[in-house]
Design an enzyme around this catalytic site. Structure first.
Site, PDB file in Angstrom:
ATOM      1  N   GLU A 180      46.278   2.779  32.205  1.00  0.00           N
ATOM      2  CA  GLU A 180      46.373   3.956  31.347  1.00  0.00           C
ATOM      3  C   GLU A 180      47.585   3.828  30.430  1.00  0.00           C
ATOM      4  O   GLU A 180      48.705   4.195  30.816  1.00  0.00           O
ATOM      5  CB  GLU A 180      46.529   5.212  32.200  1.00  0.00           C
ATOM      6  CG  GLU A 180      45.344   5.479  33.091  1.00  0.00           C
ATOM      7  CD  GLU A 180      45.159   6.958  33.339  1.00  0.00           C
ATOM      8  OE1 GLU A 180      44.077   7.466  33.034  1.00  0.00           O
ATOM      9  OE2 GLU A 180      46.117   7.615  33.781  1.00  0.00           O
ATOM     10  N   ASN A 188      39.883  13.582  36.096  1.00  0.00           N
ATOM     11  CA  ASN A 188      41.177  14.088  36.554  1.00  0.00           C
ATOM     12  C   ASN A 188      41.448  15.403  35.823  1.00  0.00           C
ATOM     13  O   ASN A 188      41.769  15.396  34.632  1.00  0.00           O
ATOM     14  CB  ASN A 188      42.255  13.032  36.227  1.00  0.00           C
ATOM     15  CG  ASN A 188      43.667  13.517  36.488  1.00  0.00           C
ATOM     16  OD1 ASN A 188      43.875  14.562  37.112  1.00  0.00           O
ATOM     17  ND2 ASN A 188      44.641  12.759  36.010  1.00  0.00           N
ATOM     18  N   GLY A 239      45.918  11.805  26.436  1.00  0.00           N
ATOM     19  CA  GLY A 239      45.955  13.147  25.870  1.00  0.00           C
ATOM     20  C   GLY A 239      46.354  13.181  24.404  1.00  0.00           C
ATOM     21  O   GLY A 239      46.661  14.242  23.852  1.00  0.00           O
ATOM     22  N   HIS A 276      50.191   8.208  38.718  1.00  0.00           N
ATOM     23  CA  HIS A 276      49.814   8.604  37.361  1.00  0.00           C
ATOM     24  C   HIS A 276      51.078   8.716  36.514  1.00  0.00           C
ATOM     25  O   HIS A 276      52.129   9.152  37.015  1.00  0.00           O
ATOM     26  CB  HIS A 276      49.061   9.939  37.395  1.00  0.00           C
ATOM     27  CG  HIS A 276      48.444  10.269  36.073  1.00  0.00           C
ATOM     28  ND1 HIS A 276      49.174  10.786  35.034  1.00  0.00           N
ATOM     29  CD2 HIS A 276      47.181  10.107  35.609  1.00  0.00           C
ATOM     30  CE1 HIS A 276      48.366  10.934  33.982  1.00  0.00           C
ATOM     31  NE2 HIS A 276      47.154  10.537  34.308  1.00  0.00           N
ATOM     32  N   SER A 310      42.350   9.148  26.668  1.00  0.00           N
ATOM     33  CA  SER A 310      41.497   9.712  25.622  1.00  0.00           C
ATOM     34  C   SER A 310      40.070   9.164  25.617  1.00  0.00           C
ATOM     35  O   SER A 310      39.461   9.006  24.560  1.00  0.00           O
ATOM     36  CB  SER A 310      42.134   9.520  24.239  1.00  0.00           C
ATOM     37  OG  SER A 310      43.387  10.188  24.179  1.00  0.00           O
ATOM     38  N   GLU A 348      52.016  10.795  34.446  1.00  0.00           N
ATOM     39  CA  GLU A 348      52.605  12.142  34.390  1.00  0.00           C
ATOM     40  C   GLU A 348      53.462  12.401  35.627  1.00  0.00           C
ATOM     41  O   GLU A 348      54.469  13.092  35.552  1.00  0.00           O
ATOM     42  CB  GLU A 348      51.495  13.190  34.220  1.00  0.00           C
ATOM     43  CG  GLU A 348      50.992  13.190  32.785  1.00  0.00           C
ATOM     44  CD  GLU A 348      49.539  13.568  32.604  1.00  0.00           C
ATOM     45  OE1 GLU A 348      48.944  14.161  33.518  1.00  0.00           O
ATOM     46  OE2 GLU A 348      48.987  13.244  31.525  1.00  0.00           O
ATOM     47  N   LYS A 373      43.813  17.353  36.219  1.00  0.00           N
ATOM     48  CA  LYS A 373      45.253  17.619  36.086  1.00  0.00           C
ATOM     49  C   LYS A 373      45.543  19.065  36.518  1.00  0.00           C
ATOM     50  O   LYS A 373      44.875  19.580  37.413  1.00  0.00           O
ATOM     51  CB  LYS A 373      45.726  17.317  34.663  1.00  0.00           C
ATOM     52  CG  LYS A 373      45.325  15.898  34.238  1.00  0.00           C
ATOM     53  CD  LYS A 373      45.961  15.425  32.972  1.00  0.00           C
ATOM     54  CE  LYS A 373      45.520  13.980  32.715  1.00  0.00           C
ATOM     55  NZ  LYS A 373      46.155  13.402  31.533  1.00  0.00           N
TER      56      LYS A 373
HETATM   57  P1  PGA Z   1      43.108  11.954  28.876  1.00  0.00           P
HETATM   58  O1  PGA Z   1      43.876  11.668  30.264  1.00  0.00           O
HETATM   59  O2  PGA Z   1      41.694  11.500  29.095  1.00  0.00           O
HETATM   60  O3  PGA Z   1      43.237  13.426  28.662  1.00  0.00           O
HETATM   61  O4  PGA Z   1      43.795  11.135  27.838  1.00  0.00           O
HETATM   62  C1  PGA Z   1      43.622  10.505  30.990  1.00  0.00           C
HETATM   63  C2  PGA Z   1      44.473  10.467  32.227  1.00  0.00           C
HETATM   64  O5  PGA Z   1      45.654  10.824  32.162  1.00  0.00           O
HETATM   65  O6  PGA Z   1      43.983  10.100  33.309  1.00  0.00           O
END
Ligand code: PGA
Length: 246
Positions: A164, A8, A170, A94, A208, A96, A10
């Site tokens: 998640e 992803n 992140g 997601h 992460s 976010e 983003k």
């Molecule tokens: P990250 O994001 O691997 O940067 O922690 C994972 C995600 O939000 O899908």
């Protein structure tokens, strides 16, 4: 059911970046990866990435879709168009988007249903925040999100769930086996709750995930792949995750 590693991007990348990383991944994918590998770039890069991935086993996914097939929804993208442009997957719900755009379980459910209608496989995301975890509410949050976000029409063959934990996205903080396995088992049980078969349900872990911790995470019971953010922007590290699949 094989493993799925979905990158992803983003709101990252550019045309130049897309060209560079797909060229690098194309070379790596020539050695027939065991896992299904998907890239989910920002919407304006989907066509570019689709063209670059032609002839490779790497598939395409979108980061979101609208619940309607078409119409007056400025700035949104329909699942039908995503399918036409070559997507196999669409991430929905997601954290976010839940946080930045106030997306509710009910909205996520409609988006997932639209993805299914269009012939896309929705990757439906669930996960608790740090505060919810501290209050011991992880189980309750996952139950609420699963019951509210997974459409009735979803089956093991047509949908993927991603666990998640928001506190691990992140942040560099990774969940431990003790965090991951019970939630994955709970997700499978919740999926079955609606009278659905749940054997073989694909449940990704995200938060992460990187080359250095992928093997431990992918070996967890009930984990059938990873949704990768930051590490998917680096061809080497991303491919380390792909090759870490058991
Ligand atoms: P990250 O994001 O691997 O940067 O922690 C994972 C995600 O939000 O899908």
């Amino acid at each position: 059911m094989g493993y799925l590693i979905a990158g992803n991007w983003k709101m990252n990348g550019s045309i130049a970046f897309a060209r560079e990383i797909t060229a690098a991944l194309k070379a790596k994918a020539a050695h027939a990866p065991k896992a299904t590998v998907a890239l989910c770039p920002p919407a304006p890069l989907l066509a570019e990435v689709a063209a670059a991935l032609k002839g490779t086993p790497i598939v395409l996914g979108a980061q979101d879709c609208h619940f309607a097939e078409k119409g007056a929804h400025t700035g949104d993208v329909s699942a039908t168009l995503l399918k036409e442009i070559g997507c196999r997957y669409a991430i929905v719900g997601h954290s976010e988007r839940r946080a930045d755009h106030g997306e509710t379980d009910a909205l996520v459910q409609r988006k997932a249903a639209a993805a299914l209608r269009a012939g896309l496989t929705p990757i439906i995301c669930v996960g608790e925040t740090d505060a919810e975890r501290e209050r011991g509410e992880t189980g309750a949050v996952i139950a609420r999100q699963m019951r509210g976000s997974v459409p009735e029409t979803a089956t093991v063959a047509t949908c993927v769930i991603a666990y998640e934990p928001v506190w691990a996205i992140g942040t560099g903080k990774t969940a431990t086996i003790a965090d991951i396995e019970p939630v994955h088992a709970q997700i499978q049980a919740l999926f079955a709750e609606a009278g659905r078969a749940s054997a073989g349900l694909a449940i990704l872990y995200g938060g992460s995930v990187k080359g250095s911790n992928a093997a431990a995470i992918l070996a967890c019971r009930g984990v059938s792949g990873a949704l990768v953010g930051g590490a998917s922007l680096d061809a080497e590290d991303f491919w380390r995750i792909v090759t870490a699949c058991p």
